[in-house]
Design a protein around this motif. Structure first.
Motif, short mmCIF file in Angstrom:
data_model
loop_
_atom_site.label_atom_id
_atom_site.label_comp_id
_atom_site.label_asym_id
_atom_site.label_seq_id
_atom_site.Cartn_x
_atom_site.Cartn_y
_atom_site.Cartn_z
N THR A 23 0.86 -1.18 0.00
CA THR A 23 0.00 0.00 0.00
C THR A 23 0.90 1.23 0.00
OG1 THR A 23 -0.04 0.14 2.41
CG2 THR A 23 -1.78 -1.19 1.35
N GLU A 63 -1.26 -2.31 -6.56
CA GLU A 63 -2.39 -2.11 -5.64
C GLU A 63 -3.56 -1.62 -6.48
OE1 GLU A 63 -3.57 0.36 -1.60
OE2 GLU A 63 -1.94 1.12 -2.83
N HIS A 64 -4.69 -2.30 -6.39
CA HIS A 64 -5.91 -1.91 -7.11
C HIS A 64 -6.84 -1.20 -6.13
CE1 HIS A 64 -5.03 -4.29 -10.73
NE2 HIS A 64 -4.37 -5.06 -9.88
N ILE A 65 -7.22 0.03 -6.47
CA ILE A 65 -8.06 0.86 -5.60
C ILE A 65 -9.34 1.19 -6.34
CG2 ILE A 65 -8.18 3.00 -4.27
CD1 ILE A 65 -5.02 2.97 -4.49
N GLU A 72 -11.21 1.94 -11.39
CA GLU A 72 -10.20 1.75 -10.37
C GLU A 72 -8.94 2.52 -10.72
OE1 GLU A 72 -8.09 -2.38 -11.91
OE2 GLU A 72 -9.22 -2.42 -10.05
N ARG A 75 -2.07 1.36 -8.66
CA ARG A 75 -0.77 1.91 -8.28
C ARG A 75 0.29 0.86 -8.53
NH1 ARG A 75 -2.58 4.68 -2.92
NH2 ARG A 75 -3.30 6.64 -3.77
N GLU A 93 0.77 5.66 -10.94
CA GLU A 93 -0.61 5.18 -10.91
C GLU A 93 -1.31 5.46 -12.23
OE1 GLU A 93 -3.29 8.54 -8.68
OE2 GLU A 93 -2.12 7.21 -7.41
#
Length: 104
Positions: A23, A63-65, A72, A75, A93
């Motif tokens: 993260t 990292e998938h947000i 989405e 990152r 990102e």
């Protein structure tokens, strides 16, 4: 019998998820000079390892947000590894709509 299978599956899933996810905060906590083996032990195997010249490697973690239910942000955390240690790091990102990386 079904109960035993469910228990075994739960144990396997727990074992697989024991590594912390990369993260933004965890990225900040990785120090230049840190051993690559410590990085892998804490955050698991990288999504991708790119090999460069002179034994330099790039470890890529993703990292998938989720963003407002429609897309989405992905990152990409990049760690440059030389002689078994982190020598550089960078985060980028991309938004799902544009797929263009923005470096930080």
């Amino acid at each position: 019998m079904d109960r035993i299978i469910c228990l075994l599956l739960a144990v396997v899933c727990t074992a697989c998820s024991s590594a912390a996810m990369m993260t933004a905060q965890n990225y900040q906590d990785v120090c230049i000079g840190q051993k690559a083996s410590d990085l892998e032990a804490k955050y698991g195997e990288p999504y991708e390892v790119r090999r460069g010249i002179d034994g330099v490697k790039e470890y890529i973690y993703l990292e998938h947000i989720p963003v407002s239910g429609t897309g989405e942000v992905v990152r990409e955390y990049l760690f440059v590894i030389s002689n078994g240690q982190v020598v550089s790091k960078k985060v980028s990102e991309a938004r799902s709509a544009s797929h263009q990386f923005i470096s930080h």
